[in-house]
Design a protein around this motif. Structure first.
Motif, PDB file in Angstrom:
ATOM      1  N   GLY A  40       0.798  -1.219   0.000  1.00  0.00           N
ATOM      2  CA  GLY A  40       0.000   0.000   0.000  1.00  0.00           C
ATOM      3  C   GLY A  40       0.829   1.266   0.000  1.00  0.00           C
ATOM      4  O   GLY A  40       0.280   2.373  -0.030  1.00  0.00           O
ATOM      5  N   GLY A  41       2.147   1.138   0.060  1.00  0.00           N
ATOM      6  CA  GLY A  41       3.018   2.304   0.049  1.00  0.00           C
ATOM      7  C   GLY A  41       3.972   2.290   1.225  1.00  0.00           C
ATOM      8  O   GLY A  41       4.031   1.331   2.005  1.00  0.00           O
ATOM      9  N   GLU A  42       4.715   3.358   1.356  1.00  0.00           N
ATOM     10  CA  GLU A  42       5.738   3.474   2.390  1.00  0.00           C
ATOM     11  C   GLU A  42       5.141   3.365   3.791  1.00  0.00           C
ATOM     12  O   GLU A  42       4.000   3.743   4.021  1.00  0.00           O
ATOM     13  N   ALA A  43       5.990   2.882   4.712  1.00  0.00           N
ATOM     14  CA  ALA A  43       5.588   2.816   6.116  1.00  0.00           C
ATOM     15  C   ALA A  43       6.824   2.944   6.992  1.00  0.00           C
ATOM     16  O   ALA A  43       7.919   2.538   6.608  1.00  0.00           O
ATOM     17  N   ARG A  44       6.611   3.519   8.172  1.00  0.00           N
ATOM     18  CA  ARG A  44       7.667   3.617   9.171  1.00  0.00           C
ATOM     19  C   ARG A  44       7.568   2.404  10.095  1.00  0.00           C
ATOM     20  O   ARG A  44       6.545   1.714  10.128  1.00  0.00           O
ATOM     21  N   VAL A  45       8.607   2.157  10.858  1.00  0.00           N
ATOM     22  CA  VAL A  45       8.576   1.049  11.812  1.00  0.00           C
ATOM     23  C   VAL A  45       7.399   1.221  12.766  1.00  0.00           C
ATOM     24  O   VAL A  45       6.686   0.259  13.063  1.00  0.00           O
TER      25      VAL A  45
END
Length: 130
Positions: A40-45
């Motif tokens: 679904g796209g970028e993600a942070r930890v």
């Protein structure tokens, strides 16, 4: 054995080792969940820990594995790191896996070696002798 052009002959099993390594890198449910989320796209930890309900150290370790395998990349922005998939072909692989699971009625879940039939519902870890 040396081939005439100086190339070393590789056995069929050796030729499959990179593919085996790829599938091994995706063989963990947590890593698959991370990959699925990243479709679904970028993600942070922090996004992944909230989504998966796992400790930061666990998510970071799995991201490191995926990064080392070349499947995800991190993009720093300030003090944060945004992770994303490196190759859109991974989406095709996941889609093909879903199609295959549907075609087999998820029969692989019954596999005595790798299936989930003997797994504990709470942990997903196989419970033997119960």
């Amino acid at each position: 054995m040396t081939m005439p052009d100086g190339a070393v002959a590789v056995s069929p099993r050796q030729e499959l080792m990179p593919a085996a390594a790829l599938f091994h890198s995706l063989s963990d449910a947590t890593r698959l969940a991370i990959v699925q989320h990243l479709t679904g796209g970028e993600a942070r930890v922090v996004d992944l820990t909230e989504r998966l309900g796992l400790a930061q150290s666990t998510v970071s370790a799995h991201l490191a594995c995926l990064r080392d395998c070349g499947l995800v990349v991190g993009r720093p922005q300030g003090r944060q790191m945004f992770y994303s998939l490196t190759h859109p072909e991974l989406l095709d692989l996941l889609s093909a896996a879903q199609t295959l699971l549907g075609a087999t009625g998820s029969a692989v879940a019954l596999c005595p070696n790798f299936g989930t039939a003997g797994a504990s519902p709470a942990t997903g870890v196989e419970v033997r002798g119960e």
